[in-house]
Design an enzyme around this catalytic site. Structure first.
Site, PDB file in Angstrom:
ATOM      1  N   LYS A  93       1.445   3.979  -3.183  1.00 41.68           N
ATOM      2  CA  LYS A  93       1.091   5.598  -2.689  1.00 41.68           C
ATOM      3  C   LYS A  93       2.027   6.917  -2.851  1.00 41.68           C
ATOM      4  O   LYS A  93       1.612   8.035  -3.224  1.00 41.68           O
ATOM      5  CB  LYS A  93       0.402   5.715  -0.875  1.00 41.68           C
ATOM      6  N   TYR A 136       0.720  -1.240   0.092  1.00 43.38           N
ATOM      7  CA  TYR A 136      -0.227   0.233  -0.172  1.00 43.38           C
ATOM      8  C   TYR A 136       0.910   1.032   0.470  1.00 43.38           C
ATOM      9  O   TYR A 136       0.072   1.776  -1.105  1.00 43.38           O
ATOM     10  CB  TYR A 136      -1.497   0.426   1.731  1.00 43.38           C
TER      11      TYR A 136
HETATM   12  N1  LIG Z   1      -9.523   5.414   4.711  1.00 42.98           N
HETATM   13  C1  LIG Z   1      -8.259   5.696   5.070  1.00 42.98           C
HETATM   14  O1  LIG Z   1      -7.800   5.941   6.079  1.00 42.98           O
HETATM   15  C2  LIG Z   1      -7.219   6.449   3.886  1.00 42.98           C
HETATM   16  C3  LIG Z   1      -6.365   7.192   4.613  1.00 42.98           C
HETATM   17  C4  LIG Z   1      -5.360   7.751   3.356  1.00 42.98           C
HETATM   18  C5  LIG Z   1      -5.661   7.744   2.605  1.00 42.98           C
HETATM   19  N2  LIG Z   1      -6.991   6.865   2.202  1.00 42.98           N
HETATM   20  C6  LIG Z   1      -7.405   6.268   0.409  1.00 42.98           C
HETATM   21  O2  LIG Z   1      -8.184   7.251  -0.173  1.00 42.98           O
HETATM   22  C7  LIG Z   1      -9.519   6.310  -1.047  1.00 42.98           C
HETATM   23  C8  LIG Z   1     -10.755   5.736  -0.227  1.00 42.98           C
HETATM   24  O3  LIG Z   1     -10.044   4.812   1.153  1.00 42.98           O
HETATM   25  P1  LIG Z   1     -11.833   4.564   1.562  1.00 42.98           P
HETATM   26  O4  LIG Z   1     -11.551   3.913   3.061  1.00 42.98           O
HETATM   27  O5  LIG Z   1     -13.105   5.936   1.100  1.00 42.98           O
HETATM   28  O6  LIG Z   1     -12.005   3.604   0.651  1.00 42.98           O
HETATM   29  P2  LIG Z   1     -11.346   2.606   0.447  1.00 42.98           P
HETATM   30  O7  LIG Z   1     -11.789   1.098   0.993  1.00 42.98           O
HETATM   31  O8  LIG Z   1      -9.682   2.774  -0.028  1.00 42.98           O
HETATM   32  O9  LIG Z   1     -11.881   2.125  -1.264  1.00 42.98           O
HETATM   33  C9  LIG Z   1     -12.829   1.455  -1.154  1.00 42.98           C
HETATM   34  C10 LIG Z   1     -13.681   1.840  -2.710  1.00 42.98           C
HETATM   35  O10 LIG Z   1     -13.261   1.688  -3.422  1.00 42.98           O
HETATM   36  C11 LIG Z   1     -14.276   0.720  -4.807  1.00 42.98           C
HETATM   37  N3  LIG Z   1     -13.196  -0.492  -5.499  1.00 42.98           N
HETATM   38  C12 LIG Z   1     -12.486  -1.208  -4.937  1.00 42.98           C
HETATM   39  N4  LIG Z   1     -11.607  -1.521  -6.165  1.00 42.98           N
HETATM   40  C13 LIG Z   1     -12.445  -1.659  -6.671  1.00 42.98           C
HETATM   41  C14 LIG Z   1     -12.145  -1.586  -8.205  1.00 42.98           C
HETATM   42  N5  LIG Z   1     -11.260  -2.422  -8.981  1.00 42.98           N
HETATM   43  N6  LIG Z   1     -12.847  -0.956  -9.505  1.00 42.98           N
HETATM   44  C15 LIG Z   1     -13.693   0.432  -9.028  1.00 42.98           C
HETATM   45  N7  LIG Z   1     -13.927   0.455  -8.363  1.00 42.98           N
HETATM   46  C16 LIG Z   1     -13.243  -0.520  -6.435  1.00 42.98           C
HETATM   47  C17 LIG Z   1     -15.036   0.516  -3.913  1.00 42.98           C
HETATM   48  O11 LIG Z   1     -16.047   0.334  -4.453  1.00 42.98           O
HETATM   49  P3  LIG Z   1     -17.040  -1.436  -4.487  1.00 42.98           P
HETATM   50  O12 LIG Z   1     -16.675  -2.187  -3.764  1.00 42.98           O
HETATM   51  O13 LIG Z   1     -18.637  -0.801  -5.312  1.00 42.98           O
HETATM   52  O14 LIG Z   1     -16.369  -1.339  -6.330  1.00 42.98           O
HETATM   53  C18 LIG Z   1     -15.274   1.899  -2.589  1.00 42.98           C
HETATM   54  O15 LIG Z   1     -15.866   2.505  -3.836  1.00 42.98           O
HETATM   55  C19 LIG Z   1      -8.215   5.206  -1.647  1.00 42.98           C
HETATM   56  O16 LIG Z   1      -7.605   5.689  -2.273  1.00 42.98           O
HETATM   57  C20 LIG Z   1      -7.472   5.264  -0.274  1.00 42.98           C
HETATM   58  O17 LIG Z   1      -6.395   3.892   0.237  1.00 42.98           O
HETATM   59  C21 LIG Z   1      -7.906   5.954   3.191  1.00 42.98           C
END
Ligand SMILES: NC(=O)c1ccc[n+]([C@@H]2O[C@H](COP(=O)([O-])OP(=O)(O)OC[C@H]3O[C@@H](n4cnc5c(N)ncnc54)[C@H](OP(=O)(O)O)[C@@H]3O)[C@@H](O)[C@H]2O)c1
Length: 263
Positions: free
Chosen positions: A173, A169
């Site tokens: 990033k 991961y």
């Molecule tokens: N949450 C945190 O603490 C955090 C911190 C820093 C950065 N981020 C970044 O911010 C972003 C969002 O994070 P999050 O925690 O809200 O969600 P996430 O769990 O990282 O991503 C989930 C989303 O991605 C979609 N997804 C997963 N695989 C996919 C694929 N193969 N094709 C299309 N869509 C796909 C899922 O929808 P479906 O399952 O319906 O496809 C869901 O809408 C990510 O890039 C994550 O790395 C998150």
């Protein structure tokens, strides 16, 4: 397109508005992508919200439409380039153009490097890095045609620091932030601005188990003393999507409560 530098805006706050803009948000079915979709819509944008399971987007498009914006949902697996081409064609047919792309979708491997399997590596790279790259180039074609666009890639504080179980991961990033710089250098002359938005831990459904184990540890490393909520990211995303940031490209904006500064 109006922007602060051409003197066309008498009120600086107007430059943050997104009225008449068309946005695509991937990973919109939950967490950050869902919140950012609503944030862009509140600022005036029409939105195409995407995830693999279209039914998970029904409630979101109803909420966006209730704000008076146009909203469409699109089912896509971003690890398949032909499906990204299908999304580009859908946006062109339905909206004619694209101003904003938020690459929010990701797959997070949480495993020690010794235990990480090839299928997990491939799924992670294909969704989070390959998917983001080809979303930029294929959907970016619509921006290139218009000579203007704003792309926001979701990076992370893991681009700059890491912890055990996050080698894949963190590598992705870091790559996302550097890819953002590379594309900014290539595409500046075409009017396409591309930046990364990098949160530290955010309370989202996929981070529930991680936070149950590590919230206290993460909070101890955040000078502002708490985990982020998705709403903490909205203003930064609207800024990067709007004309207010038209002279900003290739940047990674940390919205992290000071996590990176603390080291
Ligand atoms: N949450 C945190 O603490 C955090 C911190 C820093 C950065 N981020 C970044 O911010 C972003 C969002 O994070 P999050 O925690 O809200 O969600 P996430 O769990 O990282 O991503 C989930 C989303 O991605 C979609 N997804 C997963 N695989 C996919 C694929 N193969 N094709 C299309 N869509 C796909 C899922 O929808 P479906 O399952 O319906 O496809 C869901 O809408 C990510 O890039 C994550 O790395 C998150």
């Amino acid at each position: 397109m109006s922007h602060p530098g051409n003197g066309s805006s008498s009120n600086i706050l107007d430059t943050f508005r997104l009225d008449g803009r068309v946005a695509v948000v991937t990973g919109a079915s939950e967490g950050i992508g869902r919140a950012l979709s609503l944030g862009l819509a509140a600022a005036g944008a029409d939105i195409v919200v995407c995830s693999r399971d279209k039914s998970k987007l029904d409630g979101l498009i109803a909420e966006i439409r209730a704000l008076g914006r146009r909203a469409e949902s699109y089912s896509i697996d971003l690890s398949h380039v032909d499906q990204i081409e299908g999304l580009r064609d859908f946006v062109r047919d339905e909206f004619g153009t694209l101003h904003i792309l938020i690459n929010g979708a990701a797959y997070t491997v949480e495993a020690y490097a010794w235990d990480t399997t090839e299928p997990e590596w491939n799924k992670s790279i294909d969704t989070s890095l390959k998917g983001t790259f080809f979303a930029c180039t294929i959907l970016g074609e619509l921006m290139r045609e218009a000579g203007y666009g704003k792309i926001i890639n979701l990076s992370s504080t893991f681009a700059r620091s890491t912890m055990p179980t996050r080698s894949v991961y963190a590598a992705i990033k870091a790559a996302i932030s550097h890819l953002t710089e590379s594309l900014a250098v290539e595409w500046g002359s075409e009017g396409i601005r591309i930046n990364s938005l990098a949160p530290t831990a955010v309370r989202t459904p996929s981070r529930k188990e991680f936070l149950a184990k590590f919230e206290d540890n993460v909070v101890s490393r955040v000078p502002l003393g708490r985990i982020a909520e998705t709403d903490d990211l909205l203003a930064a995303a609207v800024y990067l999507a709007s004309p207010a940031s038209d002279f900003v490209t290739g940047h990674t904006l940390f919205v992290d409560g000071g996590f990176v500064a603390k080291g």
